[in-house]
Design a protein around this motif. Sequence first.
Motif, mmCIF file in Angstrom:
data_model
loop_
_atom_site.group_PDB
_atom_site.id
_atom_site.type_symbol
_atom_site.label_atom_id
_atom_site.label_comp_id
_atom_site.label_asym_id
_atom_site.label_seq_id
_atom_site.Cartn_x
_atom_site.Cartn_y
_atom_site.Cartn_z
ATOM 1 N N LEU A 168 -2.624 1.638 -6.160
ATOM 2 C CA LEU A 168 -2.593 0.933 -4.854
ATOM 3 C C LEU A 168 -3.800 0.060 -4.360
ATOM 4 O O LEU A 168 -3.620 -0.883 -4.170
ATOM 5 C CB LEU A 168 -2.094 1.862 -3.902
ATOM 6 C CG LEU A 168 -0.798 2.191 -3.903
ATOM 7 C CD1 LEU A 168 -0.413 3.350 -2.818
ATOM 8 C CD2 LEU A 168 0.352 1.228 -4.125
ATOM 9 N N GLU A 187 4.316 12.456 4.960
ATOM 10 C CA GLU A 187 3.183 11.815 5.605
ATOM 11 C C GLU A 187 1.975 12.458 6.010
ATOM 12 O O GLU A 187 1.256 12.011 6.820
ATOM 13 C CB GLU A 187 3.941 11.110 6.886
ATOM 14 C CG GLU A 187 5.063 10.129 6.701
ATOM 15 C CD GLU A 187 5.683 9.275 7.642
ATOM 16 O OE1 GLU A 187 4.923 9.608 8.851
ATOM 17 O OE2 GLU A 187 6.744 8.651 7.567
ATOM 18 N N LEU A 196 0.765 -1.218 0.132
ATOM 19 C CA LEU A 196 0.006 -0.040 0.042
ATOM 20 C C LEU A 196 0.827 1.156 -0.021
ATOM 21 O O LEU A 196 0.468 2.491 0.689
ATOM 22 C CB LEU A 196 -0.977 0.071 1.312
ATOM 23 C CG LEU A 196 -1.916 -1.234 0.922
ATOM 24 C CD1 LEU A 196 -2.601 -1.102 2.526
ATOM 25 C CD2 LEU A 196 -2.715 -1.179 -0.125
ATOM 26 N N LYS A 197 2.133 1.332 -0.850
ATOM 27 C CA LYS A 197 2.683 2.527 -0.631
ATOM 28 C C LYS A 197 3.410 2.358 -2.011
ATOM 29 O O LYS A 197 3.931 1.532 -2.716
ATOM 30 C CB LYS A 197 3.867 2.311 0.477
ATOM 31 C CG LYS A 197 4.949 3.401 0.351
ATOM 32 C CD LYS A 197 5.839 3.247 1.529
ATOM 33 C CE LYS A 197 6.952 4.483 1.675
ATOM 34 N NZ LYS A 197 7.725 4.257 2.820
ATOM 35 N N ASN A 198 3.737 3.590 -2.645
ATOM 36 C CA ASN A 198 4.598 3.728 -3.981
ATOM 37 C C ASN A 198 5.327 5.004 -3.563
ATOM 38 O O ASN A 198 5.553 5.598 -2.301
ATOM 39 C CB ASN A 198 3.795 3.687 -5.249
ATOM 40 C CG ASN A 198 2.856 4.926 -5.307
ATOM 41 O OD1 ASN A 198 2.628 6.029 -4.675
ATOM 42 N ND2 ASN A 198 1.481 4.495 -6.128
ATOM 43 N N PHE A 201 1.076 6.719 0.320
ATOM 44 C CA PHE A 201 0.926 5.570 0.963
ATOM 45 C C PHE A 201 -0.654 5.530 1.518
ATOM 46 O O PHE A 201 -1.450 6.545 1.918
ATOM 47 C CB PHE A 201 1.765 5.151 2.029
ATOM 48 C CG PHE A 201 1.651 6.070 3.222
ATOM 49 C CD1 PHE A 201 1.097 5.873 4.611
ATOM 50 C CD2 PHE A 201 2.574 7.172 3.386
ATOM 51 C CE1 PHE A 201 1.080 6.490 5.472
ATOM 52 C CE2 PHE A 201 2.788 8.022 4.425
ATOM 53 C CZ PHE A 201 2.181 7.594 5.475
ATOM 54 N N VAL A 231 3.751 10.514 0.544
ATOM 55 C CA VAL A 231 5.050 9.904 1.079
ATOM 56 C C VAL A 231 5.872 11.035 1.854
ATOM 57 O O VAL A 231 6.659 10.416 2.588
ATOM 58 C CB VAL A 231 5.509 8.978 -0.040
ATOM 59 C CG1 VAL A 231 6.875 8.796 0.147
ATOM 60 C CG2 VAL A 231 4.769 7.656 -0.198
ATOM 61 N N ARG A 233 -3.439 4.184 4.473
ATOM 62 C CA ARG A 233 -3.069 3.631 5.801
ATOM 63 C C ARG A 233 -4.443 3.681 6.480
ATOM 64 O O ARG A 233 -5.438 4.201 6.040
ATOM 65 C CB ARG A 233 -2.095 4.292 6.725
ATOM 66 C CG ARG A 233 -2.525 5.824 6.724
ATOM 67 C CD ARG A 233 -1.771 6.269 7.848
ATOM 68 N NE ARG A 233 -1.989 7.644 8.108
ATOM 69 C CZ ARG A 233 -2.987 8.141 8.549
ATOM 70 N NH1 ARG A 233 -4.091 7.404 9.277
ATOM 71 N NH2 ARG A 233 -3.221 9.652 9.100
#
Length: 175
Positions: free
Chosen positions: A114, A73, A3-5, A9, A70, A11
């Motif tokens: 994702l 955050e 679940l991240k590129n 991301f 990313v 969450r």
Amino acid sequence: MLLKNSIVFLRALEPEDVDLLYYWENNTEIWKVSSTIAPFSKFTLTNYVMEESQKDIFETKQLRLVIADVSTERPVGLIDLFDFDPVDQRASIGIMINDQKDRKKGFAKNALILLEEYCKKIINLHQLYARTDATNTASVDFFKNCGYNQCGILKDWHRNEDGWNDQIEFQKILE
């Protein structure tokens, strides 16, 4: 991590997201695209984050994830699966990038990529679908550019202050 590129991301919701959800869910500008007609209380949102959002998608038939940048955050939006049907292996999607300044930066597209991978590899979905107001050209273009095919038009589906708008249905078979 699935679940991240390099851009975003995804969450789960955290208790500290309640204030942000309160702001986003009560933004009346967004209500017209989410079919919301009443504000949410912090109490309701806290209960949702603490209890409902932590349950399995097979139990609740929905999943809400935070889209975070990313590099910082920082939460920039939400992406949802709802109307989850495990028998027919499909779900509806909703996506929201809240701030105008965060739009057209690839957050939504990368979040959708994702989510599609998650749907294929983890929960074994065959297809995703979405509806958007026909007058929301940004959303219409977004789904088309992400490989979704227009599969229907619901006439006079959404009432607004000026009359009625059609809804466009989009579908993508996950291969």
